[in-house]
Write a protein that holds these residues in place. Structure first.
Motif, PDB file in Angstrom:
ATOM      1  N   SER A  39       0.751  -1.250  -0.124  1.00  0.00           N
ATOM      2  CA  SER A  39      -0.014   0.180   0.021  1.00  0.00           C
ATOM      3  C   SER A  39       0.718   1.396  -0.026  1.00  0.00           C
ATOM      4  O   SER A  39       0.632   2.079  -0.669  1.00  0.00           O
ATOM      5  CB  SER A  39      -0.865   0.008   1.141  1.00  0.00           C
ATOM      6  OG  SER A  39      -1.662  -1.082   1.340  1.00  0.00           O
ATOM      7  N   LYS A  40       2.022   1.158   0.965  1.00  0.00           N
ATOM      8  CA  LYS A  40       2.504   2.382   0.777  1.00  0.00           C
ATOM      9  C   LYS A  40       3.699   2.764  -0.396  1.00  0.00           C
ATOM     10  O   LYS A  40       3.476   3.780  -0.896  1.00  0.00           O
ATOM     11  CB  LYS A  40       3.864   2.229   1.727  1.00  0.00           C
ATOM     12  CG  LYS A  40       4.659   3.488   1.977  1.00  0.00           C
ATOM     13  CD  LYS A  40       5.789   3.137   3.257  1.00  0.00           C
ATOM     14  CE  LYS A  40       6.679   4.177   3.537  1.00  0.00           C
ATOM     15  NZ  LYS A  40       7.488   4.109   4.523  1.00  0.00           N
ATOM     16  N   ARG A  41       4.059   1.509  -1.185  1.00  0.00           N
ATOM     17  CA  ARG A  41       4.683   1.753  -2.259  1.00  0.00           C
ATOM     18  C   ARG A  41       3.614   1.995  -3.588  1.00  0.00           C
ATOM     19  O   ARG A  41       3.996   3.131  -4.221  1.00  0.00           O
ATOM     20  CB  ARG A  41       5.093   0.366  -2.946  1.00  0.00           C
ATOM     21  CG  ARG A  41       6.369   0.014  -2.226  1.00  0.00           C
ATOM     22  CD  ARG A  41       6.808  -1.502  -2.660  1.00  0.00           C
ATOM     23  NE  ARG A  41       7.872  -1.899  -1.829  1.00  0.00           N
ATOM     24  CZ  ARG A  41       8.151  -3.336  -1.763  1.00  0.00           C
ATOM     25  NH1 ARG A  41       7.653  -4.179  -2.643  1.00  0.00           N
ATOM     26  NH2 ARG A  41       9.318  -3.681  -1.034  1.00  0.00           N
ATOM     27  N   LEU A  42       2.300   1.761  -3.459  1.00  0.00           N
ATOM     28  CA  LEU A  42       1.203   2.142  -4.429  1.00  0.00           C
ATOM     29  C   LEU A  42       1.091   3.733  -4.303  1.00  0.00           C
ATOM     30  O   LEU A  42       1.066   4.262  -5.235  1.00  0.00           O
ATOM     31  CB  LEU A  42       0.205   1.383  -4.321  1.00  0.00           C
ATOM     32  CG  LEU A  42       0.284  -0.181  -5.009  1.00  0.00           C
ATOM     33  CD1 LEU A  42      -1.059  -0.948  -4.525  1.00  0.00           C
ATOM     34  CD2 LEU A  42       0.171   0.077  -6.311  1.00  0.00           C
ATOM     35  N   ALA A  43       0.947   4.069  -2.832  1.00  0.00           N
ATOM     36  CA  ALA A  43       0.612   5.487  -2.700  1.00  0.00           C
ATOM     37  C   ALA A  43       1.742   6.437  -3.115  1.00  0.00           C
ATOM     38  O   ALA A  43       1.566   7.479  -3.576  1.00  0.00           O
ATOM     39  CB  ALA A  43       0.562   5.517  -1.262  1.00  0.00           C
ATOM     40  N   ASN A  44       2.963   5.793  -2.808  1.00  0.00           N
ATOM     41  CA  ASN A  44       4.244   6.834  -3.365  1.00  0.00           C
ATOM     42  C   ASN A  44       4.319   6.815  -5.048  1.00  0.00           C
ATOM     43  O   ASN A  44       4.541   7.734  -5.632  1.00  0.00           O
ATOM     44  CB  ASN A  44       5.332   6.122  -2.881  1.00  0.00           C
ATOM     45  CG  ASN A  44       5.872   6.146  -1.392  1.00  0.00           C
ATOM     46  OD1 ASN A  44       5.462   7.394  -1.059  1.00  0.00           O
ATOM     47  ND2 ASN A  44       6.443   5.411  -0.958  1.00  0.00           N
ATOM     48  N   ARG A  45       3.914   5.855  -5.656  1.00  0.00           N
ATOM     49  CA  ARG A  45       3.845   5.830  -7.082  1.00  0.00           C
ATOM     50  C   ARG A  45       2.816   6.794  -7.563  1.00  0.00           C
ATOM     51  O   ARG A  45       2.989   7.483  -8.640  1.00  0.00           O
ATOM     52  CB  ARG A  45       3.373   4.335  -7.753  1.00  0.00           C
ATOM     53  CG  ARG A  45       4.947   3.496  -7.522  1.00  0.00           C
ATOM     54  CD  ARG A  45       4.896   2.095  -8.133  1.00  0.00           C
ATOM     55  NE  ARG A  45       6.005   1.390  -7.860  1.00  0.00           N
ATOM     56  CZ  ARG A  45       5.951   0.122  -7.730  1.00  0.00           C
ATOM     57  NH1 ARG A  45       4.931  -0.747  -8.425  1.00  0.00           N
ATOM     58  NH2 ARG A  45       7.279  -0.728  -7.609  1.00  0.00           N
ATOM     59  N   LEU A  46       1.594   6.410  -6.956  1.00  0.00           N
ATOM     60  CA  LEU A  46       0.380   7.490  -7.373  1.00  0.00           C
ATOM     61  C   LEU A  46       0.937   8.932  -7.049  1.00  0.00           C
ATOM     62  O   LEU A  46       0.728   9.823  -7.931  1.00  0.00           O
ATOM     63  CB  LEU A  46      -0.863   7.245  -6.587  1.00  0.00           C
ATOM     64  CG  LEU A  46      -1.377   5.881  -6.848  1.00  0.00           C
ATOM     65  CD1 LEU A  46      -2.446   5.416  -6.041  1.00  0.00           C
ATOM     66  CD2 LEU A  46      -1.988   5.965  -8.562  1.00  0.00           C
ATOM     67  N   SER A  47       1.508   9.145  -6.000  1.00  0.00           N
ATOM     68  CA  SER A  47       1.960  10.318  -5.857  1.00  0.00           C
ATOM     69  C   SER A  47       3.088  11.003  -6.702  1.00  0.00           C
ATOM     70  O   SER A  47       3.054  12.158  -7.239  1.00  0.00           O
ATOM     71  CB  SER A  47       2.504  10.491  -4.418  1.00  0.00           C
ATOM     72  OG  SER A  47       3.134  11.898  -4.022  1.00  0.00           O
TER      73      SER A  47
ATOM     74  N   LEU B 190       3.317  10.076 -10.089  1.00  0.00           N
ATOM     75  CA  LEU B 190       2.583  10.199 -11.207  1.00  0.00           C
ATOM     76  C   LEU B 190       1.921  11.494 -11.070  1.00  0.00           C
ATOM     77  O   LEU B 190       1.600  12.181 -12.084  1.00  0.00           O
ATOM     78  CB  LEU B 190       1.475   9.000 -11.590  1.00  0.00           C
ATOM     79  CG  LEU B 190       2.274   7.667 -11.781  1.00  0.00           C
ATOM     80  CD1 LEU B 190       1.161   6.545 -11.984  1.00  0.00           C
ATOM     81  CD2 LEU B 190       2.915   7.727 -13.209  1.00  0.00           C
ATOM     82  N   ASP B 191       1.017  11.783 -10.054  1.00  0.00           N
ATOM     83  CA  ASP B 191       0.519  13.040  -9.737  1.00  0.00           C
ATOM     84  C   ASP B 191       1.343  14.164 -10.206  1.00  0.00           C
ATOM     85  O   ASP B 191       0.915  15.219 -10.869  1.00  0.00           O
ATOM     86  CB  ASP B 191      -0.310  13.121  -8.496  1.00  0.00           C
ATOM     87  CG  ASP B 191      -0.958  14.034  -8.364  1.00  0.00           C
ATOM     88  OD1 ASP B 191      -1.928  14.460  -9.439  1.00  0.00           O
ATOM     89  OD2 ASP B 191      -1.094  14.902  -7.207  1.00  0.00           O
ATOM     90  N   GLU B 192       2.544  14.029  -9.480  1.00  0.00           N
ATOM     91  CA  GLU B 192       3.513  15.176  -9.705  1.00  0.00           C
ATOM     92  C   GLU B 192       3.975  15.447 -11.196  1.00  0.00           C
ATOM     93  O   GLU B 192       4.088  16.553 -11.742  1.00  0.00           O
ATOM     94  CB  GLU B 192       4.643  15.100  -8.648  1.00  0.00           C
ATOM     95  CG  GLU B 192       4.435  15.194  -7.393  1.00  0.00           C
ATOM     96  CD  GLU B 192       5.580  14.990  -6.456  1.00  0.00           C
ATOM     97  OE1 GLU B 192       6.723  14.641  -7.112  1.00  0.00           O
ATOM     98  OE2 GLU B 192       5.368  14.631  -5.293  1.00  0.00           O
ATOM     99  N   GLN B 193       4.116  14.538 -11.590  1.00  0.00           N
ATOM    100  CA  GLN B 193       4.725  14.295 -13.115  1.00  0.00           C
ATOM    101  C   GLN B 193       3.378  14.846 -14.022  1.00  0.00           C
ATOM    102  O   GLN B 193       3.708  15.637 -14.933  1.00  0.00           O
ATOM    103  CB  GLN B 193       5.024  12.686 -13.797  1.00  0.00           C
ATOM    104  CG  GLN B 193       6.086  12.298 -13.266  1.00  0.00           C
ATOM    105  CD  GLN B 193       6.469  10.702 -13.474  1.00  0.00           C
ATOM    106  OE1 GLN B 193       5.530  10.189 -14.302  1.00  0.00           O
ATOM    107  NE2 GLN B 193       7.398  10.348 -13.285  1.00  0.00           N
ATOM    108  N   ASN B 194       2.131  14.644 -13.596  1.00  0.00           N
ATOM    109  CA  ASN B 194       1.161  15.149 -14.760  1.00  0.00           C
ATOM    110  C   ASN B 194       0.977  16.408 -14.517  1.00  0.00           C
ATOM    111  O   ASN B 194       0.461  17.226 -15.281  1.00  0.00           O
ATOM    112  CB  ASN B 194      -0.299  14.258 -14.290  1.00  0.00           C
ATOM    113  CG  ASN B 194      -0.343  12.846 -14.890  1.00  0.00           C
ATOM    114  OD1 ASN B 194       0.428  12.547 -15.577  1.00  0.00           O
ATOM    115  ND2 ASN B 194      -1.159  11.889 -14.293  1.00  0.00           N
ATOM    116  N   GLU B 195       1.192  16.879 -12.967  1.00  0.00           N
ATOM    117  CA  GLU B 195       1.006  18.183 -12.799  1.00  0.00           C
ATOM    118  C   GLU B 195       2.040  19.122 -13.730  1.00  0.00           C
ATOM    119  O   GLU B 195       1.871  19.939 -14.324  1.00  0.00           O
ATOM    120  CB  GLU B 195       1.198  18.848 -11.285  1.00  0.00           C
ATOM    121  CG  GLU B 195       0.048  18.369 -10.670  1.00  0.00           C
ATOM    122  CD  GLU B 195       0.255  18.816  -9.324  1.00  0.00           C
ATOM    123  OE1 GLU B 195       1.399  19.021  -8.618  1.00  0.00           O
ATOM    124  OE2 GLU B 195      -0.815  18.224  -8.520  1.00  0.00           O
TER     125      GLU B 195
END
Length: 58
Positions: free
Chosen positions: A29-37, A39-44
């Motif tokens: 769960s922690k790894r997935l949360a980090n990856r989503l974060s 990806l969100d930064e990259q998209n921004e």
């Protein structure tokens, strides 16, 4: 009496296994949360670049 001792051993083994499974879930769960974060930064950042390009074209 031996049945009771066996049951306690099984319960302890089961609890240890559950702790291991829950720990693994937590790690994933922690790894997935980090990856989503990330990806969100990259998209921004990509969105900011697109906005800058659109401003220079106008």
């Amino acid at each position: 009496m031996t049945t009771q001792v066996k049951q306690q051993g099984v319960n302890k083994d089961m609890q240890e296994e559950m702790v291991g499974v829950l720990t693994a879930i937590s790690i994933v769960s922690k790894r997935l949360a980090n990856r989503l974060s990330q990806l969100d930064e990259q998209n921004e950042r990509k969105g900011e670049k697109v906005n800058e390009q659109n401003k220079t074209r106008s």
